[in-house]
Scaffold this motif. Structure first.
Motif, PDB file in Angstrom:
ATOM      1  N   GLU A 144      52.156  -6.678  -3.294  1.00 52.37           N
ATOM      2  CA  GLU A 144      52.774  -8.123  -2.408  1.00 52.37           C
ATOM      3  C   GLU A 144      53.682  -7.345  -1.496  1.00 52.37           C
ATOM      4  O   GLU A 144      53.737  -7.748  -0.262  1.00 52.37           O
ATOM      5  N   CYS A 145      54.601  -6.696  -1.819  1.00 52.82           N
ATOM      6  CA  CYS A 145      55.709  -6.436  -0.788  1.00 52.82           C
ATOM      7  C   CYS A 145      55.263  -5.613   0.314  1.00 52.82           C
ATOM      8  O   CYS A 145      55.661  -5.771   1.342  1.00 52.82           O
ATOM      9  N   MET A 146      54.115  -4.789   0.174  1.00 49.42           N
ATOM     10  CA  MET A 146      53.520  -3.993   1.286  1.00 49.42           C
ATOM     11  C   MET A 146      52.960  -5.103   2.288  1.00 49.42           C
ATOM     12  O   MET A 146      53.222  -4.900   3.571  1.00 49.42           O
ATOM     13  N   ARG A 147      52.331  -5.954   1.804  1.00 53.82           N
ATOM     14  CA  ARG A 147      51.761  -7.136   2.685  1.00 53.82           C
ATOM     15  C   ARG A 147      52.523  -7.895   3.591  1.00 53.82           C
ATOM     16  O   ARG A 147      52.452  -8.218   4.611  1.00 53.82           O
ATOM     17  N   VAL A 148      53.723  -8.184   2.808  1.00 56.92           N
ATOM     18  CA  VAL A 148      54.765  -9.188   3.588  1.00 56.92           C
ATOM     19  C   VAL A 148      55.882  -8.431   4.199  1.00 56.92           C
ATOM     20  O   VAL A 148      56.573  -9.170   5.050  1.00 56.92           O
ATOM     21  N   CYS A 149      56.151  -7.175   3.980  1.00 56.87           N
ATOM     22  CA  CYS A 149      56.964  -6.283   4.822  1.00 56.87           C
ATOM     23  C   CYS A 149      57.094  -6.542   6.177  1.00 56.87           C
ATOM     24  O   CYS A 149      55.917  -6.009   6.896  1.00 56.87           O
ATOM     25  N   PRO A 150      57.893  -7.195   6.975  1.00 58.56           N
ATOM     26  CA  PRO A 150      57.928  -7.363   8.571  1.00 58.56           C
ATOM     27  C   PRO A 150      57.856  -6.236   9.233  1.00 58.56           C
ATOM     28  O   PRO A 150      57.308  -6.104  10.465  1.00 58.56           O
ATOM     29  N   MET A 151      58.437  -4.919   8.894  1.00 56.92           N
ATOM     30  CA  MET A 151      58.521  -3.777   9.516  1.00 56.92           C
ATOM     31  C   MET A 151      57.447  -2.901   9.073  1.00 56.92           C
ATOM     32  O   MET A 151      57.270  -1.763   9.648  1.00 56.92           O
ATOM     33  N   ARG A 152      56.550  -3.168   7.935  1.00 55.81           N
ATOM     34  CA  ARG A 152      55.362  -2.245   7.459  1.00 55.81           C
ATOM     35  C   ARG A 152      56.217  -1.099   7.185  1.00 55.81           C
ATOM     36  O   ARG A 152      55.499   0.032   7.390  1.00 55.81           O
ATOM     37  N   ALA A 153      57.415  -1.000   6.486  1.00 54.96           N
ATOM     38  CA  ALA A 153      57.970   0.052   5.969  1.00 54.96           C
ATOM     39  C   ALA A 153      57.381   0.668   4.903  1.00 54.96           C
ATOM     40  O   ALA A 153      57.902   1.842   4.292  1.00 54.96           O
ATOM     41  N   LEU A 154      56.749  -0.148   3.958  1.00 54.41           N
ATOM     42  CA  LEU A 154      56.339   0.169   2.656  1.00 54.41           C
ATOM     43  C   LEU A 154      54.958   0.634   2.520  1.00 54.41           C
ATOM     44  O   LEU A 154      54.017  -0.018   3.566  1.00 54.41           O
ATOM     45  N   ARG A 155      54.442   1.615   1.974  1.00 54.30           N
ATOM     46  CA  ARG A 155      53.112   1.943   1.858  1.00 54.30           C
ATOM     47  C   ARG A 155      52.777   2.606   0.596  1.00 54.30           C
ATOM     48  O   ARG A 155      53.916   3.075  -0.181  1.00 54.30           O
ATOM     49  N   LEU A 156      51.774   2.642  -0.014  1.00 49.05           N
ATOM     50  CA  LEU A 156      51.337   3.323  -1.331  1.00 49.05           C
ATOM     51  C   LEU A 156      50.838   4.681  -1.154  1.00 49.05           C
ATOM     52  O   LEU A 156      49.539   4.628  -0.343  1.00 49.05           O
ATOM     53  N   GLU A 157      51.113   5.609  -1.513  1.00 47.53           N
ATOM     54  CA  GLU A 157      50.839   7.144  -1.326  1.00 47.53           C
ATOM     55  C   GLU A 157      50.492   7.358  -2.620  1.00 47.53           C
ATOM     56  O   GLU A 157      50.789   7.164  -3.835  1.00 47.53           O
ATOM     57  N   ASP A 158      49.002   8.237  -2.793  1.00 47.14           N
ATOM     58  CA  ASP A 158      48.688   8.893  -3.870  1.00 47.14           C
ATOM     59  C   ASP A 158      49.295  10.285  -3.719  1.00 47.14           C
ATOM     60  O   ASP A 158      49.694  10.911  -2.659  1.00 47.14           O
ATOM     61  N   ASN A 159      49.001  11.104  -4.868  1.00 46.45           N
ATOM     62  CA  ASN A 159      49.534  12.660  -4.928  1.00 46.45           C
ATOM     63  C   ASN A 159      48.837  13.304  -3.760  1.00 46.45           C
ATOM     64  O   ASN A 159      49.387  14.285  -3.056  1.00 46.45           O
ATOM     65  N   ASP A 160      47.458  13.121  -3.602  1.00 48.39           N
ATOM     66  CA  ASP A 160      46.608  13.900  -2.540  1.00 48.39           C
ATOM     67  C   ASP A 160      47.263  13.694  -1.291  1.00 48.39           C
ATOM     68  O   ASP A 160      47.379  14.546  -0.301  1.00 48.39           O
ATOM     69  N   ALA A 161      47.335  12.581  -0.783  1.00 52.16           N
ATOM     70  CA  ALA A 161      47.922  12.212   0.617  1.00 52.16           C
ATOM     71  C   ALA A 161      49.517  12.744   0.721  1.00 52.16           C
ATOM     72  O   ALA A 161      49.578  13.315   1.750  1.00 52.16           O
ATOM     73  N   LEU A 162      50.260  12.808  -0.313  1.00 51.58           N
ATOM     74  CA  LEU A 162      51.328  13.383  -0.461  1.00 51.58           C
ATOM     75  C   LEU A 162      51.451  14.814   0.007  1.00 51.58           C
ATOM     76  O   LEU A 162      52.067  15.452   0.892  1.00 51.58           O
ATOM     77  N   ALA A 163      50.401  15.613  -0.584  1.00 48.55           N
ATOM     78  CA  ALA A 163      50.308  16.966  -0.498  1.00 48.55           C
ATOM     79  C   ALA A 163      49.554  17.424   0.887  1.00 48.55           C
ATOM     80  O   ALA A 163      50.255  18.313   1.396  1.00 48.55           O
ATOM     81  N   ARG A 164      48.876  16.859   1.274  1.00 44.82           N
ATOM     82  CA  ARG A 164      48.428  16.649   2.733  1.00 44.82           C
ATOM     83  C   ARG A 164      49.451  16.303   3.706  1.00 44.82           C
ATOM     84  O   ARG A 164      49.659  17.336   4.703  1.00 44.82           O
ATOM     85  N   ALA A 165      50.257  15.517   3.630  1.00 40.62           N
ATOM     86  CA  ALA A 165      51.513  15.381   4.397  1.00 40.62           C
ATOM     87  C   ALA A 165      52.647  16.626   4.252  1.00 40.62           C
ATOM     88  O   ALA A 165      52.687  17.045   5.604  1.00 40.62           O
ATOM     89  N   ALA A 166      52.639  17.170   3.198  1.00 38.71           N
ATOM     90  CA  ALA A 166      53.535  18.432   3.029  1.00 38.71           C
ATOM     91  C   ALA A 166      52.886  19.468   3.585  1.00 38.71           C
ATOM     92  O   ALA A 166      53.594  20.244   4.202  1.00 38.71           O
ATOM     93  N   ASP A 167      51.539  19.680   3.856  1.00 42.16           N
ATOM     94  CA  ASP A 167      50.858  20.776   4.175  1.00 42.16           C
ATOM     95  C   ASP A 167      50.929  20.620   5.856  1.00 42.16           C
ATOM     96  O   ASP A 167      51.127  21.562   6.715  1.00 42.16           O
ATOM     97  N   VAL A 168      50.949  19.474   6.364  1.00 45.65           N
ATOM     98  CA  VAL A 168      51.108  19.328   7.809  1.00 45.65           C
ATOM     99  C   VAL A 168      52.353  19.643   8.347  1.00 45.65           C
ATOM    100  O   VAL A 168      52.769  20.406   9.231  1.00 45.65           O
ATOM    101  N   ARG A 169      53.464  19.267   7.470  1.00 47.27           N
ATOM    102  CA  ARG A 169      54.921  19.485   7.856  1.00 47.27           C
ATOM    103  C   ARG A 169      55.454  20.978   7.844  1.00 47.27           C
ATOM    104  O   ARG A 169      55.897  21.483   8.734  1.00 47.27           O
ATOM    105  N   ARG A 170      54.727  21.592   6.636  1.00 48.36           N
ATOM    106  CA  ARG A 170      54.656  23.241   6.583  1.00 48.36           C
ATOM    107  C   ARG A 170      53.922  23.865   7.887  1.00 48.36           C
ATOM    108  O   ARG A 170      54.566  24.749   8.410  1.00 48.36           O
ATOM    109  N   GLN A 171      52.893  23.413   8.149  1.00 49.41           N
ATOM    110  CA  GLN A 171      52.083  23.898   9.527  1.00 49.41           C
ATOM    111  C   GLN A 171      52.822  23.845  10.564  1.00 49.41           C
ATOM    112  O   GLN A 171      53.000  24.648  11.447  1.00 49.41           O
TER     113      GLN A 171
END
Length: 188
Positions: A144-171
């Motif tokens: 519910e916190c993600m749905r009502v956050c006015p700044m859309r600052a909260l999101r739910l990430e899984d381990n695969d998405a975090l690993a992909r984001a780390a790969d993009v940062r490394r690249q």
């Protein structure tokens, strides 16, 4: 945080928000359960009120005995305590002290301005219950916190998405250095 409280109160659980916000002069950040893979809070719970379920750490508030071990073991400070009044419990004032025995030396005066850590504080006639983020289990739209956050600052990430984001940062870092790097299509 009000949305979280309302949702849990409607489900018959503690109304205390599961998400705490820490503010400093420069930053505002949520303090919430990280749903650890090894979950130290679950390992120390003497009544198995905290368990690992898939990719989340679940707390059954009805089993909690209020021992506070999980709050002490949590490395992120994500477990808080909320009180439930217990019917039939006689309240004893926390300021009450037995009179000193005549054979004891005079005690040093107590500091009336001293405060207890929230983990040590207690209220007579109220049972402490551990609470933590449960990712609003059962909601199709996610927490519910993600749905009502006015700044859309909260999101739910899984381990695969975090690993992909780390790969993009490394690249991006290697590209900035002038190096070429082929990112693997899939991680093992």
């Amino acid at each position: 945080m009000a949305a979280c409280s309302a949702l849990h109160r409607a489900a018959g659980l503690q109304a205390h928000p599961r998400l705490a916000v820490t503010r400093t002069a420069a930053v505002t950040a949520p303090v919430l359960c990280r749903h650890c893979d090894d979950a130290p809070c679950a390992r120390v719970c003497p009544v198995a009120a905290i368990s690992l379920s898939g990719h989340s750490v679940d707390l059954n508030e009805t089993l909690c005995i209020g021992c506070k071990l999980c709050a002490i073991a949590c490395p992120f400070g994500a477990i808080q305590l909320s009180g439930t009044p217990c019917g039939g419990v006689a309240a004893v004032s926390p300021s009450w002290q037995a009179p000193p025995a005549e054979t004891e030396p005079a005690a040093a005066p107590r500091d009336s301005n001293a405060t207890l850590s929230p983990l040590l504080a207690w209220e007579p006639g109220v049972k402490a219950i551990a609470i933590k983020c449960d990712l609003c289990q059962g909601l199709a739209d996610g927490p519910e916190c993600m749905r009502v956050c006015p700044m859309r600052a909260l999101r739910l990430e899984d381990n695969d998405a975090l690993a992909r984001a780390a790969d993009v940062r490394r690249q991006a870092a290697l590209f900035a250095l002038g190096a070429e790097w082929d990112m693997p299509e899939e991680r093992p």
